[in-house]
Design a protein around this motif. Structure first.
Motif, PDB file in Angstrom:
ATOM      1  N   ASN A  26     -15.346 -22.712   1.353  1.00 35.96           N
ATOM      2  CA  ASN A  26     -14.856 -23.875   2.088  1.00 35.96           C
ATOM      3  C   ASN A  26     -13.461 -24.300   1.654  1.00 35.96           C
ATOM      4  O   ASN A  26     -12.650 -24.718   2.497  1.00 35.96           O
ATOM      5  CB  ASN A  26     -15.851 -25.032   1.951  1.00 35.96           C
ATOM      6  CG  ASN A  26     -17.081 -24.841   2.818  1.00 35.96           C
ATOM      7  OD1 ASN A  26     -17.003 -24.891   4.042  1.00 35.96           O
ATOM      8  ND2 ASN A  26     -18.225 -24.590   2.189  1.00 35.96           N
ATOM      9  N   GLU A  30     -10.429 -24.215   4.425  1.00 38.08           N
ATOM     10  CA  GLU A  30      -9.720 -25.441   4.800  1.00 38.08           C
ATOM     11  C   GLU A  30      -8.231 -25.345   4.506  1.00 38.08           C
ATOM     12  O   GLU A  30      -7.399 -25.788   5.310  1.00 38.08           O
ATOM     13  CB  GLU A  30     -10.335 -26.642   4.082  1.00 38.08           C
ATOM     14  CG  GLU A  30     -11.732 -26.997   4.546  1.00 38.08           C
ATOM     15  CD  GLU A  30     -11.816 -27.276   6.037  1.00 38.08           C
ATOM     16  OE1 GLU A  30     -10.894 -27.930   6.580  1.00 38.08           O
ATOM     17  OE2 GLU A  30     -12.780 -26.819   6.673  1.00 38.08           O
ATOM     18  N   SER A 213     -19.608 -29.884   5.840  1.00 38.70           N
ATOM     19  CA  SER A 213     -18.780 -29.735   7.040  1.00 38.70           C
ATOM     20  C   SER A 213     -19.039 -30.897   7.988  1.00 38.70           C
ATOM     21  O   SER A 213     -20.071 -31.575   7.906  1.00 38.70           O
ATOM     22  CB  SER A 213     -19.101 -28.410   7.740  1.00 38.70           C
ATOM     23  OG  SER A 213     -20.388 -28.467   8.352  1.00 38.70           O
ATOM     24  N   SER A 393     -16.300 -34.843   3.480  1.00 41.06           N
ATOM     25  CA  SER A 393     -16.316 -33.693   4.381  1.00 41.06           C
ATOM     26  C   SER A 393     -15.316 -32.664   3.853  1.00 41.06           C
ATOM     27  O   SER A 393     -14.309 -33.017   3.225  1.00 41.06           O
ATOM     28  CB  SER A 393     -15.940 -34.103   5.806  1.00 41.06           C
ATOM     29  OG  SER A 393     -14.544 -34.354   5.913  1.00 41.06           O
ATOM     30  N   TRP A 394     -15.585 -31.391   4.131  1.00 40.95           N
ATOM     31  CA  TRP A 394     -14.652 -30.351   3.680  1.00 40.95           C
ATOM     32  C   TRP A 394     -13.295 -30.527   4.350  1.00 40.95           C
ATOM     33  O   TRP A 394     -12.261 -30.209   3.755  1.00 40.95           O
ATOM     34  CB  TRP A 394     -15.219 -28.971   3.980  1.00 40.95           C
ATOM     35  CG  TRP A 394     -16.276 -28.533   3.014  1.00 40.95           C
ATOM     36  CD1 TRP A 394     -17.580 -28.240   3.275  1.00 40.95           C
ATOM     37  CD2 TRP A 394     -16.114 -28.352   1.596  1.00 40.95           C
ATOM     38  NE1 TRP A 394     -18.240 -27.891   2.120  1.00 40.95           N
ATOM     39  CE2 TRP A 394     -17.367 -27.943   1.074  1.00 40.95           C
ATOM     40  CE3 TRP A 394     -15.040 -28.486   0.719  1.00 40.95           C
ATOM     41  CZ2 TRP A 394     -17.559 -27.682  -0.285  1.00 40.95           C
ATOM     42  CZ3 TRP A 394     -15.235 -28.226  -0.632  1.00 40.95           C
ATOM     43  CH2 TRP A 394     -16.479 -27.829  -1.121  1.00 40.95           C
ATOM     44  N   GLN A 395     -13.298 -31.042   5.558  1.00 42.83           N
ATOM     45  CA  GLN A 395     -12.029 -31.245   6.251  1.00 42.83           C
ATOM     46  C   GLN A 395     -11.164 -32.268   5.519  1.00 42.83           C
ATOM     47  O   GLN A 395      -9.959 -32.058   5.325  1.00 42.83           O
ATOM     48  CB  GLN A 395     -12.291 -31.697   7.694  1.00 42.83           C
ATOM     49  CG  GLN A 395     -12.817 -30.588   8.598  1.00 42.83           C
ATOM     50  CD  GLN A 395     -14.311 -30.285   8.411  1.00 42.83           C
ATOM     51  OE1 GLN A 395     -14.979 -30.893   7.575  1.00 42.83           O
ATOM     52  NE2 GLN A 395     -14.831 -29.358   9.200  1.00 42.83           N
TER      53      GLN A 395
END
Length: 424
Positions: A26, A30, A213, A393-395
């Motif tokens: 991840n 990203e 995610s 969140s990974w974002q």
């Protein structure tokens, strides 16, 4: 800022996984949304899975460089044994020579060690002539001495060996060098951060390793809080001594909640002892051991429950806490390690870990409050969902990491221009 050329070391890296493999994948995915990324990893763990994922969902700026030790290729056959830790150390040495060759060809502007998440073992990428980011790194947590009284002989031997290996690692000159040469270090817990600062690190940030995610967060947000009785507590994870599930059982018995249930999901060497403990405490009829279940089934069990109990004594991460909060479930954890960094007073109860008896009493009180107050359960659940969405969140994590890279590279260029004004 223009696209950077980023080199990552991810000994463990695999899409669709949690824990270490999930961190490796991840973080790389990203960052590749913003910059060009090359990832050093092993072919024996997940090459086929990574390439299948990239075939389904191409990421043009993400490149994988697979290599194995020429004299020791099959690292996974050793599991999590001491032999694998030796393999990990040697692989990091070899990674430096692979990285040095790649740097001559590509010209990286920053390097980053991502996994393993282990502060007491070095990353030789720190020796490259570019800024280096180390982390997430954890492992500096210890079970408080007062809690060892509940451990079996085998468990005490494990804790002693773990402390000894960590003591050796802290005296490794290459670990010191990694800490000193890091432009920034991301520690998973306060305990790890303190150890790194003692080793000469200067810029240490405390940030959880775990993430979810946006799709996972949205899916878990659909879990509605069950109505009516019985109120169900749930613990999920390997049944190991340091997970502290024996404390959860003792607290549940002390809370004396005849209309509640306690579910334990997972398997491990402590299962027999926990089963016997539930019988001794007189709560066997209210406690269900579900064993190890597939992930989908595990999440369905979480959906049927009201509160997560995660009394881990030295957890660097705590992925299950994020999943529970994303599902709108309050969390009862100890004020230790990774869970203490994730959980807030609005999303659950962080129980002080002074003595086992005090901890059990405080956990029991939290259980009683959550059983009696359905509105408290719901308000903590909503706060947990908001916390995960905004910070875990990974974002979101990817954007913040990219910002860190850009700040480090800009600072490095400013220093270089001060020394040599001709540098553009």
């Amino acid at each position: 800022m223009k696209r950077l050329k980023v080199l990552m070391s991810a000994y463990s890296c695999e899409p669709g996984r949690g824990s270490e493999p999930g961190v490796g994948w991840n973080v790389a995915r990203e960052v590749a949304k913003y910059h060009d990324v090359w990832v050093l990893t092993r072919p024996d763990e997940s090459r086929e899975i990574i390439e299948a994922e990239l075939a389904r969902h191409p990421i043009p700026n993400l490149h994988f460089v697979y290599f194995a030790l020429p004299f020791w290729k099959d690292s996974m056959r050793w599991g999590q044994s001491g032999a694998m830790q030796i393999h990990y150390y040697l692989w990091q040495i070899y990674a430096y020579f692979v990285a040095r060759r790649l740097h001559r060809e590509i010209g990286f502007e920053i390097s980053h060690h991502v996994t393993f998440v282990k502060y007491s073992s070095p990353s030789f990428l720190a020796l490259l002539p570019v800024p280096f980011v180390w982390g997430p790194v954890g492992g500096g947590e210890s079970a408080p001495g007062a809690f060892w009284q509940d451990f079996s002989f085998r468990a005490r031997a494990y804790e002693t060996a773990r402390s000894f290996v960590r003591w050796i690692g802290e005296r490794d000159p290459f670990v010191y060098l990694t800490a000193k040469r890091s432009a920034a270090i991301r520690a998973t817990t306060e305990d790890t951060a303190k150890r790194l600062l003692k080793m000469g690190a200067t810029d240490v940030q405390v940030l959880p390793e775990s993430g979810l995610s946006e799709d996972e967060i949205a899916r878990l947000a659909q879990y509605e809080m069950p109505e009516g009785s019985p109120v169900r507590f749930i613990s999920m994870g390997r049944l190991l001594h340091w997970k502290g599930f024996h404390l959860g059982l003792r607290a549940f018995a002390k809370a004396n909640l005849p209309d509640a249930e306690y579910w334990l999901l997972g398997d491990g060497p402590e299962r027999e002892r926990l089963t016997i403990l539930a019988q001794k405490l007189g709560i066997a009829s209210q406690v269900k051991f579900w064993g190890r279940l597939p992930r989908e089934e595990t999440l369905r069990k979480l959906e049927e429950c009201h509160v997560l109990v995660h009394p881990s004594l030295h957890d660097s991460g705590g992925w299950v806490c994020l999943e529970a909060m994303a599902a709108g479930r309050p969390v009862i954890c100890l004020d230790l390690g990774g869970p203490a960094v994730q959980v807030t007073e609005k999303t659950g109860f962080k129980i002080p870990a002074r003595t086992p008896d005090e901890t059990v009493s405080d956990m029991a009180e939290a259980m009683v409050r959550l059983v009696r107050d359905s509105q408290l359960r719901k308000s903590m659940g909503r706060s947990g969902q908001l916390l995960v969405k905004n910070h875990h969140s990974w974002q979101v994590k990817g954007k913040r990491l990219v910002q860190l890279y850009e700040e480090i590279v800009a600072r490095q260029k400013a220093i270089a221009q001060t020394i040599n004004p001709k540098i553009v």
